[in-house]
Design an enzyme around this catalytic site. Structure first.
Site, PDB file in Angstrom:
ATOM      1  N   ASP A 158       0.813  -1.208   0.000  1.00  0.00           N
ATOM      2  CA  ASP A 158       0.000   0.000   0.000  1.00  0.00           C
ATOM      3  C   ASP A 158       0.851   1.266   0.000  1.00  0.00           C
ATOM      4  OD1 ASP A 158      -3.063  -0.852   0.684  1.00  0.00           O
ATOM      5  OD2 ASP A 158      -1.630  -2.240   1.566  1.00  0.00           O
ATOM      6  N   LYS A 199      -0.497  -5.397   4.134  1.00  0.00           N
ATOM      7  CA  LYS A 199      -1.464  -6.010   5.034  1.00  0.00           C
ATOM      8  C   LYS A 199      -0.777  -6.683   6.218  1.00  0.00           C
ATOM      9  CE  LYS A 199      -5.017  -5.725   4.284  1.00  0.00           C
ATOM     10  NZ  LYS A 199      -5.881  -4.608   4.700  1.00  0.00           N
TER      11      LYS A 199
END
Length: 262
Positions: free
Chosen positions: A142, A153
């Protein structure tokens, strides 16, 4: 979008917005296709060592396929291309608790594409690596710092530690838009979202008769913490796969591919 729409009269903005959205989608698809080509070479190198009858076993965590992006995905793009090229690949799919993106989304994607895969509990990755059952790890991300730290994650860091301990290559696939050139130290500067505890204490799934139900997993009164992401230090990352090629997870590595940003 703001740059494109702000100068236009109100009556022209809807059509321009659709046009710009299409351009963004095409750009994203092209970036991810390029990530796939560069990552494919890594899989081909392992396949060459395995021989004609060998299977390349790849572990991934969370969902970084075409559900998350456009057409290809990031971490899954090299896998799709390897499969389409006739290479024998098998994917270990982490369930990715507590939201189960791997067990529900990644497994569904791979199955739809015909890629052999097996869903495993999040804690199984280290065991598989110890027994030589993982040839490489590919995950998405991300956010990446200019020094190569990777936010992804929750659970990604543990996979990187296990990979490092077992000499398993740990690759991160990303478009350059994911790199935050303002951030140097991922652990100190990237805030981690804390999501609701109900995602940990309960789970939703399909019953045998097809109904969708939510059930409680924990005893009444037990609290739950739910950090949604973690940061993997650059020292644990074998390299980054971008639309411009592969590089070391370091400031110099990223600067070599993106000198205009560095």
């Amino acid at each position: 979008m703001l740059a494109r729409l702000s100068p236009l009269p109100a009556a022209e903005r809807v059509a321009a917005a659709y046009d710009e959205a299409g351009r963004i989608c095409d750009e994203d698809a092209a970036q991810n296709e390029a990530i796939g080509r560069h990552g494919l070479r890594l899989i081909q190198e392992i396949a060459a060592r395995r021989g004609a009858d060998g299977v390349v076993n790849i572990l991934t965590h969370c969902n970084a396929g075409w559900i998350a992006t456009v057409d290809w995905g990031t971490a899954l793009a090299p896998i799709y291309m390897a499969h389409d090229a006739g290479l024998k690949v098998h994917v270990w799919v982490d369930e990715t608790r507590p939201r189960n993106q791997g067990a529900s989304l990644t497994a569904w994607e791979l199955g739809s594409h015909g890629v052999p895969h097996t869903v495993v509990a999040d804690n199984a990755g280290g065991h598989l690596m110890q027994h030589g059952m993982v040839d490489m790890v590919i995950v998405g991300t991300d956010r990446v710092t200019r020094s190569g730290d990777v936010a992804n994650k929750i659970g990604t860091y543990l996979k990187a530690l296990a990979a490092h301990d077992n000499d398993v290559p740990f690759w991160v696939a990303l478009p350059s838009t994911t790199i935050d050139w303002r951030v140097q130290d991922g652990l100190a500067e990237i805030p981690i979202e804390e999501r609701g505890g109900a995602e940990v204490t309960a789970i939703t799934g399909r019953t045998a008769d097809g109904r969708i139900e939510t059930v409680q997993l924990t005893p009444p009164g037990s609290g739950a913490a739910n950090p949604a992401f973690d940061v993997t230090p650059a020292r644990l990352v074998t390299g980054l796969i971008t639309e411009r090629g592969c590089c070391d997870a370091s400031r110099d590595g990223l600067a070599g591919l993106f000198p205009e940003q560095a």
